[in-house]
Scaffold this active site. Structure first.
Site, PDB file in Angstrom:
ATOM      1  N   ASP A  17      52.072 -11.922 -44.202  1.00  0.00           N
ATOM      2  CA  ASP A  17      51.340 -12.667 -45.234  1.00  0.00           C
ATOM      3  C   ASP A  17      50.354 -11.715 -45.915  1.00  0.00           C
ATOM      4  O   ASP A  17      50.582 -10.507 -45.938  1.00  0.00           O
ATOM      5  CB  ASP A  17      50.670 -13.895 -44.608  1.00  0.00           C
ATOM      6  CG  ASP A  17      50.530 -15.030 -45.619  1.00  0.00           C
ATOM      7  OD1 ASP A  17      49.930 -14.803 -46.684  1.00  0.00           O
ATOM      8  OD2 ASP A  17      51.023 -16.139 -45.356  1.00  0.00           O
ATOM      9  N   HIS A  21      51.854  -9.576 -48.338  1.00  0.00           N
ATOM     10  CA  HIS A  21      51.766 -10.228 -49.640  1.00  0.00           C
ATOM     11  C   HIS A  21      50.655  -9.642 -50.505  1.00  0.00           C
ATOM     12  O   HIS A  21      50.300 -10.213 -51.521  1.00  0.00           O
ATOM     13  CB  HIS A  21      51.580 -11.739 -49.466  1.00  0.00           C
ATOM     14  CG  HIS A  21      52.764 -12.409 -48.845  1.00  0.00           C
ATOM     15  ND1 HIS A  21      52.828 -13.760 -48.600  1.00  0.00           N
ATOM     16  CD2 HIS A  21      53.956 -11.906 -48.406  1.00  0.00           C
ATOM     17  CE1 HIS A  21      53.999 -14.059 -48.039  1.00  0.00           C
ATOM     18  NE2 HIS A  21      54.688 -12.952 -47.902  1.00  0.00           N
TER      19      HIS A  21
END
Ligand SMILES: *[C@@H]1O[C@H](CO)[C@@H](O)[C@H](O)[C@H]1NC(C)=O
Ligand SMILES: *[C@@H]1O[C@H](CO)[C@@H](O)[C@H](O)[C@H]1NC(C)=O
Ligand SMILES: *[C@@H]1O[C@H](CO)[C@@H](O)[C@H](O)[C@H]1NC(C)=O
Length: 387
Positions: free
Chosen positions: A213, A236
């Site tokens: 993430d 991310h």
């Protein structure tokens, strides 16, 4: 006696000075922790914390080499003295089970706590597996949390395989995170590296982060955040957001992200807000000196974030984004559109600055896309600005 008189007393005085200036050390093994990971060492850590917190002089809690199984532990302040140092040489290991979302290692209302070295292993595999099967599973425990705290240092820590966020700084101030390494596999869910929210004067310097993430996520109420020399990937990217989830929300203000490298990440420098009314805002952000290596969205603002099962897809975000500058951002995009500003029709982005940008896609200039975004460009800007 050949030894001249006076040396022994002098030595004694010297030794006394040494020991009285040294901090008291609480070794968790001597308090019952098992370095072979066979039994739960949480109680030993709690004992060490209680003693340290109650001490009127600075203390050191020592976790020697070994693997220490910790079910969960909450260290509550305020304490008597303002200096408690965790000196961690070994590895703290979390349970593999994931029945609830309680934080794993949590500090609350502490002032002057330092965490030096060590490894924490969140053992998130079984929970990610549950999540990837689409079963109904809990969100998971955050590995290390500082809540309502100040004057905190986290230095030289390695955090691996958290169930949920690796490190969270919440409602705190004056926090330094430096020389940390954070990793979880690319397929792990919600394993953000460092999450900051409701906090001011936080510095993150020299971090190597690769997760499933965000490498760093920045939530509502963050101000005076400094991020320097972070390498991110996989992951991310570094993200301000998601913001605007609540109607009444604190803004994000004065954030600097400098000298970063993104390698193969989904995003580079991102700001994202939910669709829907909110009085939240983003104001005064500098993104500078970033290198992008094959990043899907090197520069991105999206104001219509609305993943599954939410009634926000048709709503404009109320979060106002102003004074965001991008300076010296170079490298390669993995998609044709390297710069995108998708701002809210009801509260457009303003004061966006682009300076010395060079982002390519397959060795050619990439594209830029703007929607409700205003500002100016200077120096060389490739792809050409659409502001
Ligand atoms: C903490 O301990 C140090 C060293 O003994 C002492 O100088 C300081 O005053 C103490 N602080 C508090 C808040 O008790
Ligand atoms: C902005 O944040 C930096 C730290 O990142 C701090 O040094 C500076 O004083 C802050 N500026 C304002 C106006 O508060
Ligand atoms: C980027 O990531 C790839 C794949 O993990 C790795 O092989 C490569 O060495 C990295 N490049 C840099 C410059 O870190």
């Amino acid at each position: 006696m050949a030894r001249p008189n006076g040396v022994l007393p002098l030595l004694l005085v010297f030794a006394f000075c040494l020991s009285s200036s040294a901090d008291t050390v609480y070794d968790v093994v001597s308090l019952g922790a098992s370095p072979l990971g066979q039994t739960d060492s949480a109680e030993a850590v709690r004992k060490a914390w209680t003693a340290a917190c109650d001490s009127s002089t600075p203390t050191i809690i020592r976790v020697p080499t070994g693997r220490f199984f910790i079910s969960s532990v909450e260290m509550q302040g305020p304490c008597k003295n303002v200096s408690v140092t965790f000196q961690i040489e070994g590895t703290l290991v979390a349970p593999t089970t994931y029945a609830d979302n309680d934080d794993w290692i949590k500090f609350d209302h502490v002032d002057g706590v330092s965490l030096m070295g060590g490894t924490i292993d969140g053992q998130g595999e079984a929970l990610w597996d549950c999540k990837s099967k689409g079963l109904s599973c809990p969100l998971g425990s955050r590995s290390l949390v500082f809540l309502n705290s100040r004057n905190v240092i986290i230095s030289g820590l390695t955090s691996v395989n958290s169930k949920f966020f690796h490190i969270a700084i919440d409602a705190s101030e004056s926090v330094l995170v430096q020389n940390v390494k954070i990793s979880a596999p690319v397929y792990s869910h919600n394993t953000d590296g460092i999450h900051v929210q409701g906090s001011r004067d936080v510095k993150i310097i020299k971090a190597q982060i690769g997760t499933g993430d965000d490498c760093i996520s920045i939530g509502p109420g963050t101000s005076n955040l400094w991020v320097e020399q972070v390498s991110c990937g996989p992951g991310h990217g570094i993200s301000i957001g998601s913001l605007g989830n609540d109607l009444q929300e604190e803004g994000v203000q004065n954030v600097t992200v400098t000298m970063t490298v993104f390698n193969g990440t989904q995003n580079g420098l991102r700001i994202k807000t939910w669709g829907g009314a909110s009085d939240g805002f983003v104001k005064g952000v500098v993104f500078e000196h970033a290198t992008m290596l094959n990043v899907e969205n090197p520069i991105i603002i999206t104001q219509s974030y609305c993943p599954n099962r939410r009634r926000c897809s048709d709503q404009n975000s109320g979060v106002k984004i102003t004074e965001v500058t991008y300076n010296d951002i170079k490298g390669s995009s993995a998609t044709p559109v390297a710069v995108q500003f998708r701002c809210s029709p009801s509260s457009p982005c303003s004061g966006i600055g682009l300076e010395n940008i060079k982002l390519t896609y397959e060795n050619f200039p990439a594209n830029a896309y703007c929607q409700n975004a205003y500002g100016s460009a200077s120096g060389f800007v490739i792809p050409p600005s659409c502001l």
